[in-house]
Structure formats: structure tokens, C-alpha cells
Design a protein around this motif. Sequence first.
Motif, PDB file in Angstrom:
ATOM      1  N   ASP A 168       0.819  -1.214   0.000  1.00  0.00           N
ATOM      2  CA  ASP A 168       0.000   0.000   0.000  1.00  0.00           C
ATOM      3  C   ASP A 168       0.851   1.262   0.000  1.00  0.00           C
ATOM      4  O   ASP A 168       0.360   2.343  -0.338  1.00  0.00           O
ATOM      5  CB  ASP A 168      -0.922   0.011   1.222  1.00  0.00           C
ATOM      6  CG  ASP A 168      -2.033  -1.023   1.114  1.00  0.00           C
ATOM      7  OD1 ASP A 168      -2.295  -1.485  -0.022  1.00  0.00           O
ATOM      8  OD2 ASP A 168      -2.623  -1.372   2.156  1.00  0.00           O
ATOM      9  N   GLU A 169       2.127   1.153   0.388  1.00  0.00           N
ATOM     10  CA  GLU A 169       2.986   2.327   0.498  1.00  0.00           C
ATOM     11  C   GLU A 169       4.187   2.303  -0.446  1.00  0.00           C
ATOM     12  O   GLU A 169       4.938   3.270  -0.497  1.00  0.00           O
ATOM     13  CB  GLU A 169       3.490   2.475   1.943  1.00  0.00           C
ATOM     14  CG  GLU A 169       2.364   2.740   2.943  1.00  0.00           C
ATOM     15  CD  GLU A 169       2.886   3.004   4.340  1.00  0.00           C
ATOM     16  OE1 GLU A 169       4.090   2.786   4.566  1.00  0.00           O
ATOM     17  OE2 GLU A 169       2.101   3.431   5.202  1.00  0.00           O
ATOM     18  N   GLY A 199      13.410   2.230  -9.099  1.00  0.00           N
ATOM     19  CA  GLY A 199      13.204   3.078  -7.921  1.00  0.00           C
ATOM     20  C   GLY A 199      11.935   2.703  -7.191  1.00  0.00           C
ATOM     21  O   GLY A 199      11.104   1.940  -7.694  1.00  0.00           O
ATOM     22  N   PHE A 200      11.786   3.252  -6.007  1.00  0.00           N
ATOM     23  CA  PHE A 200      10.575   3.083  -5.213  1.00  0.00           C
ATOM     24  C   PHE A 200       9.863   4.419  -5.089  1.00  0.00           C
ATOM     25  O   PHE A 200      10.500   5.484  -5.091  1.00  0.00           O
ATOM     26  CB  PHE A 200      10.897   2.558  -3.815  1.00  0.00           C
ATOM     27  CG  PHE A 200      11.357   1.129  -3.778  1.00  0.00           C
ATOM     28  CD1 PHE A 200      11.007   0.235  -4.777  1.00  0.00           C
ATOM     29  CD2 PHE A 200      12.135   0.664  -2.729  1.00  0.00           C
ATOM     30  CE1 PHE A 200      11.430  -1.080  -4.747  1.00  0.00           C
ATOM     31  CE2 PHE A 200      12.568  -0.652  -2.683  1.00  0.00           C
ATOM     32  CZ  PHE A 200      12.211  -1.530  -3.695  1.00  0.00           C
ATOM     33  N   ILE A 201       8.544   4.360  -4.945  1.00  0.00           N
ATOM     34  CA  ILE A 201       7.739   5.570  -4.819  1.00  0.00           C
ATOM     35  C   ILE A 201       6.465   5.217  -4.058  1.00  0.00           C
ATOM     36  O   ILE A 201       6.009   4.070  -4.094  1.00  0.00           O
ATOM     37  CB  ILE A 201       7.407   6.135  -6.223  1.00  0.00           C
ATOM     38  CG1 ILE A 201       6.907   7.572  -6.155  1.00  0.00           C
ATOM     39  CG2 ILE A 201       6.392   5.251  -6.947  1.00  0.00           C
ATOM     40  CD1 ILE A 201       6.857   8.253  -7.510  1.00  0.00           C
ATOM     41  N   HIS A 202       5.917   6.186  -3.344  1.00  0.00           N
ATOM     42  CA  HIS A 202       4.630   5.965  -2.678  1.00  0.00           C
ATOM     43  C   HIS A 202       3.539   6.063  -3.743  1.00  0.00           C
ATOM     44  O   HIS A 202       3.476   7.062  -4.479  1.00  0.00           O
ATOM     45  CB  HIS A 202       4.399   7.007  -1.592  1.00  0.00           C
ATOM     46  CG  HIS A 202       3.284   6.663  -0.646  1.00  0.00           C
ATOM     47  ND1 HIS A 202       1.970   6.579  -1.055  1.00  0.00           N
ATOM     48  CD2 HIS A 202       3.290   6.367   0.692  1.00  0.00           C
ATOM     49  CE1 HIS A 202       1.208   6.259  -0.027  1.00  0.00           C
ATOM     50  NE2 HIS A 202       1.988   6.121   1.050  1.00  0.00           N
ATOM     51  N   PRO A 203       2.675   5.065  -3.881  1.00  0.00           N
ATOM     52  CA  PRO A 203       1.681   5.071  -4.968  1.00  0.00           C
ATOM     53  C   PRO A 203       0.681   6.220  -4.909  1.00  0.00           C
ATOM     54  O   PRO A 203       0.020   6.509  -5.901  1.00  0.00           O
ATOM     55  CB  PRO A 203       0.981   3.716  -4.826  1.00  0.00           C
ATOM     56  CG  PRO A 203       1.270   3.258  -3.436  1.00  0.00           C
ATOM     57  CD  PRO A 203       2.600   3.834  -3.075  1.00  0.00           C
ATOM     58  N   LYS A 204       0.557   6.878  -3.761  1.00  0.00           N
ATOM     59  CA  LYS A 204      -0.351   8.017  -3.656  1.00  0.00           C
ATOM     60  C   LYS A 204       0.385   9.352  -3.642  1.00  0.00           C
ATOM     61  O   LYS A 204      -0.224  10.392  -3.445  1.00  0.00           O
ATOM     62  CB  LYS A 204      -1.214   7.876  -2.389  1.00  0.00           C
ATOM     63  CG  LYS A 204      -2.161   6.684  -2.435  1.00  0.00           C
ATOM     64  CD  LYS A 204      -3.033   6.620  -1.194  1.00  0.00           C
ATOM     65  CE  LYS A 204      -3.992   5.433  -1.261  1.00  0.00           C
ATOM     66  NZ  LYS A 204      -4.846   5.337  -0.047  1.00  0.00           N
ATOM     67  N   LYS A 205       1.714   9.292  -3.832  1.00  0.00           N
ATOM     68  CA  LYS A 205       2.520  10.515  -3.846  1.00  0.00           C
ATOM     69  C   LYS A 205       3.419  10.482  -5.072  1.00  0.00           C
ATOM     70  O   LYS A 205       4.622  10.247  -4.981  1.00  0.00           O
ATOM     71  CB  LYS A 205       3.340  10.632  -2.562  1.00  0.00           C
ATOM     72  CG  LYS A 205       2.499  10.726  -1.291  1.00  0.00           C
ATOM     73  CD  LYS A 205       3.377  10.783  -0.055  1.00  0.00           C
ATOM     74  CE  LYS A 205       2.540  10.841   1.217  1.00  0.00           C
ATOM     75  NZ  LYS A 205       3.390  10.851   2.447  1.00  0.00           N
TER      76      LYS A 205
END
Length: 295
Positions: free
Chosen positions: A3-4, A99-105
Motif C-alpha cells: 500500500d505504500e 526506484g521506489f515511490i509511494h503510490p499516492k505521492k
Amino acid sequence: MTDEIAMVQTVDFITPIYHDPYLYGQIAAANSLSDVWAMGGRPVTAMNICCFPAKGVDTETLAKILQGGLSKIEEGGAVLVGGHSVRDDELKYGCSVTGFIHPKKIALKGGAKAGDRLILTKPLGSGVHVTGAKRGLLPDEKLRRVMETLAQLNKTAGETMMEFEVRGATDITGFGLGGHGLEMARIARLGFRIHADSLPLFPDTIPLLEQGLTTGATPGNLALIRDGMKYDAAVTVAEQGLFSDPQTSGGLLIAIRAKDAEALLKTLHERGVKDARIIGEAFAADTPHLHVVKG
């Protein structure tokens, strides 16, 4: 992934734009990493992409290219986990980056809203500087200063913008400010008003453009943006050339709420992104386009 946590994947590689192999490697890697920061993500791993000639380039030069790339991968907080090489008559180098990213940001290309301010974080004009140097119109020490700016990572700019309510962003590379800016405007279905006097430029950019210098990519870029540009009468032909000049490892173009623009700009300057400027604003338009004004 969770979720994050979502994953960002990107790939890019370029031909040499400078004779120093270590600096070329740095620029190529910085260029490859940039797409992750442009979305608001964090690069985690990188893999080298090497298209190296079998003859004409010594192994020491090739090693310096890889060393330069590694220095920027590590500076960006990622880990080099391998790569692949093939023989090619034309030398090319770059990276595939995860890379990684917050799916809502996520800073999406089409996220701008009418009234948002537009911020550009690096100077324009790298393409015409390379051409000028090749034609003997620019001394190497001036070109090197441009190349050192291209080697600077967009890490600070990308991380800083995500501390604010950034609407959208992209990095300015081969299609120039016109191509990448127009893409943002079209996806958002807006007009972008660009103030020519506010654009950050490398020192010799306008004089070189006034001499009629272009790059091999300029005609294609002009064709790409021709139907989406509007210039006020006061905008010179040279200034119009800024929008089709291809950039390598250019800055981020950021769309942000008007109320947050000055605070973001101040924070960028405090953190060393000294060339960042507010260059315009988004507005409602029947047909998405870039409107370049002056004065």
C-alpha cells in the motif's frame, strides 16, 4: 508492491557529448537516474548499459566511463547491481534504473492545474553549447562548466519538491523545454505561459543561438512543437530557439500551487539548486499550448 511502495522503472543511454570519459559517464548516469526523481521517487538499483566499440577506444577510457557512472549512482543513493555490454560501432552508455515511490505521492506529467506556477531547476542551452564547441566557437573551459552542471543530480530538486504539494513534473531532456513542456500541458489540457526573461540560461546560450547554431535534433524538435507554440512579437528568434534546443540531463520542470511556489524556490536555493527559477504559470485554454511572453 504494498500500500505504500510502488516501483518505478526507467532506462536511458546517450552517445558521448564531452571528451572527458569520466565526466561523460557521470552525465550519462545522472541523465538515466533523473526520471525517477522527476516522478518523486527514490532510485534503488541501477544496471549499466554499455555499447562499446571493439576497436578505437582503449580499455582505460571505457573503465573511466564506468567509474564516472558509478560515482553518480552511489551519490544518488542507488546500488549498481550489474549490467550488459554489446559491441557497437558508436559508443553509448547509460543505465536501467529501478526506484521506489509511494503510490499516492507521485508527480505525474499531467498533474498541473490552472493557476499553478512553473519552476525550472537547471539552465537551458546545453545542446547549442555542444555544437558551438564542435565548431570552435566556444572554448573548452566554458563547455566544461556546462558539462559539470549536467553531471549534477536532480536528487535534491526531486526530494525537495515532494516536501510540498507538487502537482506534476518532468525532466527536460532531448525534446527540449518546448517538447517536454508541451507534453505536460497537453496531458493536463492547459496552456502554459512561459516568461522568456525568467528562463535560467547557460551564459553563452543566446549569443550562440543568434549565430544560427542548431543541433542534429533541432529540426525534429521544431516539427514536434510547431503546432503547440505561440510567441509574442517581442520574443526574438534566438529566444524561440531555446524551446527546440535538446538538453541532456536537464533540470526538472515542476508545476506547483501558486501559494507554495516561492517557498519551494527558496528551499531549492538554500539546498544548493541555485539556478532554479519560476518561469511561468498554467492557465485554462481551449487548446493546450505554450505561450511565450516577454517583458
